[in-house]
Design a protein around this motif. Sequence first.
Motif, PDB file in Angstrom:
ATOM      1  N   TRP A 125       0.898  -1.137  -0.055  1.00 59.06           N
ATOM      2  CA  TRP A 125      -0.153  -0.002  -0.011  1.00 59.06           C
ATOM      3  C   TRP A 125       0.779   1.168   0.004  1.00 59.06           C
ATOM      4  O   TRP A 125       0.620   2.284  -0.557  1.00 59.06           O
ATOM      5  N   GLN A 126       2.140   1.222   0.775  1.00 60.83           N
ATOM      6  CA  GLN A 126       2.903   2.488   0.911  1.00 60.83           C
ATOM      7  C   GLN A 126       3.576   2.490  -0.449  1.00 60.83           C
ATOM      8  O   GLN A 126       3.867   3.820  -0.915  1.00 60.83           O
ATOM      9  N   THR A 127       3.847   1.685  -1.243  1.00 60.81           N
ATOM     10  CA  THR A 127       4.481   1.687  -2.686  1.00 60.81           C
ATOM     11  C   THR A 127       3.903   2.248  -3.661  1.00 60.81           C
ATOM     12  O   THR A 127       4.261   3.494  -4.273  1.00 60.81           O
ATOM     13  N   ASP A 128       2.508   1.908  -3.712  1.00 57.67           N
ATOM     14  CA  ASP A 128       1.518   2.434  -4.505  1.00 57.67           C
ATOM     15  C   ASP A 128       0.245   2.035  -4.519  1.00 57.67           C
ATOM     16  O   ASP A 128      -0.116   0.896  -4.723  1.00 57.67           O
ATOM     17  N   VAL A 129      -0.366   2.864  -4.051  1.00 55.19           N
ATOM     18  CA  VAL A 129      -2.020   2.551  -3.744  1.00 55.19           C
ATOM     19  C   VAL A 129      -2.691   2.385  -4.863  1.00 55.19           C
ATOM     20  O   VAL A 129      -3.627   1.561  -4.726  1.00 55.19           O
ATOM     21  N   ASN A 130      -2.203   2.752  -5.878  1.00 54.46           N
ATOM     22  CA  ASN A 130      -3.056   2.416  -6.983  1.00 54.46           C
ATOM     23  C   ASN A 130      -2.994   0.896  -7.508  1.00 54.46           C
ATOM     24  O   ASN A 130      -3.912   0.257  -8.194  1.00 54.46           O
ATOM     25  N   ALA A 131      -1.957   0.224  -7.174  1.00 54.16           N
ATOM     26  CA  ALA A 131      -1.777  -1.048  -7.342  1.00 54.16           C
ATOM     27  C   ALA A 131      -2.872  -1.852  -6.576  1.00 54.16           C
ATOM     28  O   ALA A 131      -3.169  -3.134  -6.940  1.00 54.16           O
ATOM     29  N   MET A 132      -3.296  -1.413  -5.629  1.00 55.65           N
ATOM     30  CA  MET A 132      -4.374  -2.086  -4.775  1.00 55.65           C
ATOM     31  C   MET A 132      -5.900  -1.550  -5.505  1.00 55.65           C
ATOM     32  O   MET A 132      -6.581  -2.822  -5.514  1.00 55.65           O
ATOM     33  N   TRP A 133      -5.871  -0.542  -5.616  1.00 55.80           N
ATOM     34  CA  TRP A 133      -7.247  -0.024  -6.280  1.00 55.80           C
ATOM     35  C   TRP A 133      -7.524  -0.947  -7.716  1.00 55.80           C
ATOM     36  O   TRP A 133      -8.501  -1.222  -8.067  1.00 55.80           O
ATOM     37  N   ASN A 134      -6.248  -1.005  -8.384  1.00 52.07           N
ATOM     38  CA  ASN A 134      -6.134  -1.927  -9.720  1.00 52.07           C
ATOM     39  C   ASN A 134      -5.707  -3.117  -9.547  1.00 52.07           C
ATOM     40  O   ASN A 134      -5.065  -3.679 -10.278  1.00 52.07           O
ATOM     41  N   TRP A 135      -6.302  -3.752  -8.349  1.00 53.46           N
ATOM     42  CA  TRP A 135      -5.753  -5.137  -8.251  1.00 53.46           C
ATOM     43  C   TRP A 135      -6.096  -6.019  -9.713  1.00 53.46           C
ATOM     44  O   TRP A 135      -5.752  -7.123  -9.793  1.00 53.46           O
ATOM     45  N   ASN A 136      -7.211  -5.744 -10.280  1.00 53.88           N
ATOM     46  CA  ASN A 136      -7.520  -6.545 -11.429  1.00 53.88           C
ATOM     47  C   ASN A 136      -6.856  -6.267 -12.796  1.00 53.88           C
ATOM     48  O   ASN A 136      -7.371  -6.618 -13.865  1.00 53.88           O
ATOM     49  N   GLY A 137      -5.918  -5.104 -12.770  1.00 54.71           N
ATOM     50  CA  GLY A 137      -5.149  -4.736 -13.804  1.00 54.71           C
ATOM     51  C   GLY A 137      -3.931  -5.127 -14.195  1.00 54.71           C
ATOM     52  O   GLY A 137      -2.808  -4.420 -14.767  1.00 54.71           O
ATOM     53  N   LEU A 138      -3.159  -6.245 -13.226  1.00 51.68           N
ATOM     54  CA  LEU A 138      -1.967  -6.748 -13.677  1.00 51.68           C
ATOM     55  C   LEU A 138      -1.558  -7.372 -14.885  1.00 51.68           C
ATOM     56  O   LEU A 138      -1.839  -8.757 -14.787  1.00 51.68           O
ATOM     57  N   PHE A 139      -1.526  -6.879 -15.809  1.00 51.05           N
ATOM     58  CA  PHE A 139      -1.331  -7.649 -17.049  1.00 51.05           C
ATOM     59  C   PHE A 139      -0.365  -6.743 -18.092  1.00 51.05           C
ATOM     60  O   PHE A 139       0.030  -5.825 -17.916  1.00 51.05           O
ATOM     61  N   ARG A 140       0.391  -7.564 -18.966  1.00 50.44           N
ATOM     62  CA  ARG A 140       0.983  -6.953 -20.030  1.00 50.44           C
ATOM     63  C   ARG A 140       0.327  -7.490 -21.536  1.00 50.44           C
ATOM     64  O   ARG A 140      -0.247  -8.441 -21.605  1.00 50.44           O
ATOM     65  N   GLU A 141       0.737  -6.595 -22.336  1.00 51.86           N
ATOM     66  CA  GLU A 141       0.023  -6.869 -23.919  1.00 51.86           C
ATOM     67  C   GLU A 141       1.319  -7.036 -24.696  1.00 51.86           C
ATOM     68  O   GLU A 141       2.308  -6.737 -24.741  1.00 51.86           O
ATOM     69  N   GLY A 142       1.055  -8.220 -25.758  1.00 52.43           N
ATOM     70  CA  GLY A 142       1.795  -8.368 -26.940  1.00 52.43           C
ATOM     71  C   GLY A 142       2.855  -9.005 -26.256  1.00 52.43           C
ATOM     72  O   GLY A 142       4.132  -9.499 -27.116  1.00 52.43           O
ATOM     73  N   VAL A 143       2.801  -9.824 -25.509  1.00 55.76           N
ATOM     74  CA  VAL A 143       3.769 -11.016 -24.976  1.00 55.76           C
ATOM     75  C   VAL A 143       3.891 -12.248 -26.076  1.00 55.76           C
ATOM     76  O   VAL A 143       4.945 -12.816 -26.197  1.00 55.76           O
ATOM     77  N   ALA A 144       2.831 -12.454 -26.921  1.00 56.54           N
ATOM     78  CA  ALA A 144       2.740 -13.648 -27.756  1.00 56.54           C
ATOM     79  C   ALA A 144       3.209 -14.946 -27.294  1.00 56.54           C
ATOM     80  O   ALA A 144       4.009 -15.666 -28.113  1.00 56.54           O
ATOM     81  N   GLY A 145       2.803 -15.248 -25.995  1.00 53.06           N
ATOM     82  CA  GLY A 145       3.133 -16.486 -25.460  1.00 53.06           C
ATOM     83  C   GLY A 145       4.630 -16.424 -24.939  1.00 53.06           C
ATOM     84  O   GLY A 145       4.893 -17.544 -24.280  1.00 53.06           O
TER      85      GLY A 145
END
Length: 207
Positions: free
Chosen positions: A59-79
């Motif tokens: 929480w101290q590092t980045d509160v937005n990582a908590m509110w956006n708990w559902n957004g931990l993704f990368r695009e274009g990894v292609a497997g």
Amino acid sequence: MSLLACAALLSTVGLTGTASAHGSTINPASRNYGCWSRWGNDFQNPNMQQQDPMCWQAWQTDVNAMWNWNGLFREGVAGNHQGAIPNGQLCSGGRTENGRYRAMDTPGAWKTTALSRTFNINLMDQAHHGADYIKVYITRQGYNATTTPLSWSNLELITTTGRYAQAGNYYINNINAGSRTGRHVVYTIWQASHTDQSYYFCSDVTF
């Protein structure tokens, strides 16, 4: 409006807003989902520092990582997950979103979910993206999540699922942890179907 009220509003937007709603493993809980579910309504409570120190540092590092708990993704990894995600950065998806989730990589005594050696995973897909596949890894016996950042060599691939139709929840059943005992990390990769979007979840467990 108070800071707590603003945070509650942001949380509601994150849960219901179509643009921001994606998903996470909710059982066993991913690190960021677990911290949000335990402290989202009380994130300013100083007792968190003693009761749940890994969530406190997150929480101290980045509160937005908590509110956006559902957004931990990368695009274009292609497997090519191992090529895209460096060792030591698996739990943050390779420091995705400009490092928003970097606290997830910090080793320590994260709260664990107690599991039997045959267990199920519940993955919430809020936005109904569907899944091309879901990969489930478990750390090898002897890995110490309290002191060592997670690397690919610490993991064993246990199962790769087939496709899932677009739905709110996906269940991966009867996962066999073998002879593992004690503290481990279950590492789940969800490859969404709607676009090349890969999600990465670290769930701390005790067998």
